[in-house]
Design a protein around this motif. Structure first.
Motif, mmCIF file in Angstrom:
data_model
loop_
_atom_site.group_PDB
_atom_site.id
_atom_site.type_symbol
_atom_site.label_atom_id
_atom_site.label_comp_id
_atom_site.label_asym_id
_atom_site.label_seq_id
_atom_site.Cartn_x
_atom_site.Cartn_y
_atom_site.Cartn_z
ATOM 1 N N ALA A 137 1.113 -0.853 -0.097
ATOM 2 C CA ALA A 137 0.395 0.128 -0.039
ATOM 3 C C ALA A 137 0.777 1.014 0.075
ATOM 4 N N VAL B 68 -6.495 2.778 -3.843
ATOM 5 C CA VAL B 68 -6.168 1.736 -3.613
ATOM 6 C C VAL B 68 -6.412 0.649 -2.893
ATOM 7 N N LEU C 243 -0.723 6.669 -6.446
ATOM 8 C CA LEU C 243 -1.853 6.881 -6.216
ATOM 9 C C LEU C 243 -2.812 6.996 -5.206
ATOM 10 N N PRO C 244 -3.548 7.757 -5.415
ATOM 11 C CA PRO C 244 -4.867 7.872 -4.247
ATOM 12 C C PRO C 244 -5.043 6.553 -2.995
ATOM 13 N N ALA C 245 -4.887 6.753 -2.021
ATOM 14 C CA ALA C 245 -4.986 5.818 -0.899
ATOM 15 C C ALA C 245 -6.510 5.564 -0.939
ATOM 16 N N THR C 246 -7.371 5.782 -1.594
ATOM 17 C CA THR C 246 -8.792 5.261 -1.316
ATOM 18 C C THR C 246 -9.283 4.539 -2.875
ATOM 19 N N THR D 181 1.061 4.057 -3.718
ATOM 20 C CA THR D 181 0.580 5.386 -2.575
ATOM 21 C C THR D 181 1.944 6.482 -2.782
ATOM 22 N N ARG D 182 2.765 6.068 -2.394
ATOM 23 C CA ARG D 182 4.133 6.537 -2.984
ATOM 24 C C ARG D 182 4.902 6.667 -3.885
#
Length: 174
Positions: free
Chosen positions: A33, A47, A42-45, A37-38
């Motif tokens: 994750a 993912v 990608l946005p956490a939502t 994201t990093r």
């Protein structure tokens, strides 16, 4: 580590394959994750939703995968699935959008489901001579050990990326 595994033979080969597969699984579970994201941006939502959708794809495929595995040699099928799963894991390095992430995550979930389903068939095949409980316990031990080592390696990578560590050209403050 050889003392943890059974004597030479099919069960040892299956235990080593399980161990290798789950080291990667532990790395991914602990760090995937954050990578998505990093590094992939990608946005956490996205993912979270994508991993949830992929898990549902895998769940829906479990019964058909079991039927398929019942009519194949579990040793050969598991070997093929593990190679394909490794390839799918590498495909995460190419993820650069929500669509590519969802495609890779869905394929990887299908392969994980297939791999776990075939493992059950493999336990049945190997268990005819060594006993199913013994075979399952051996493979479960190999899986737990591999997952723990993979998660530990991910923890080291995450710790190295802490604010206390210098990163590239960023100044160290403190």
């Amino acid at each position: 580590m050889a003392g943890w595994f059974p004597p030479s033979g099919e069960l040892r080969s299956a235990a080593y394959a399980t161990f290798a597969n789950t080291v990667g699984g532990g790395l991914w579970t602990a760090g995937g994750a954050l990578y998505l994201t990093r590094v992939a941006g990608l946005p956490a939502t996205v993912v979270g939703a994508g991993l949830s959708a992929a898990a549902l794809v895998g769940l829906a495929a479990s019964v058909p995968a079991g039927r398929f595995a019942d009519h194949r040699d579990p040793r050969s099928l598991r070997a093929v699935l593990q190679v394909l799963q490794a390839g799918a894991a590498l495909m995460f390095l190419l993820v650069d959008s929500a669509a590519s992430f969802l495609a890779v995550a869905a394929v990887e979930a299908l392969l994980v489901t297939g791999n776990l389903t075939v493992r059950a068939a493999l336990v049945g095949a190997l268990g005819r001579t060594a006993g199913r409980v013994h075979v399952f316990a051996t493979l479960r031990t190999a899986a737990n050990t591999g997952t723990a080592i993979g998660a530990g390696l991910a923890a080291l990578a995450l710790a190295a990326d802490s604010p206390a560590c210098p990163r590239g050209a960023e100044p160290v403050t403190g």
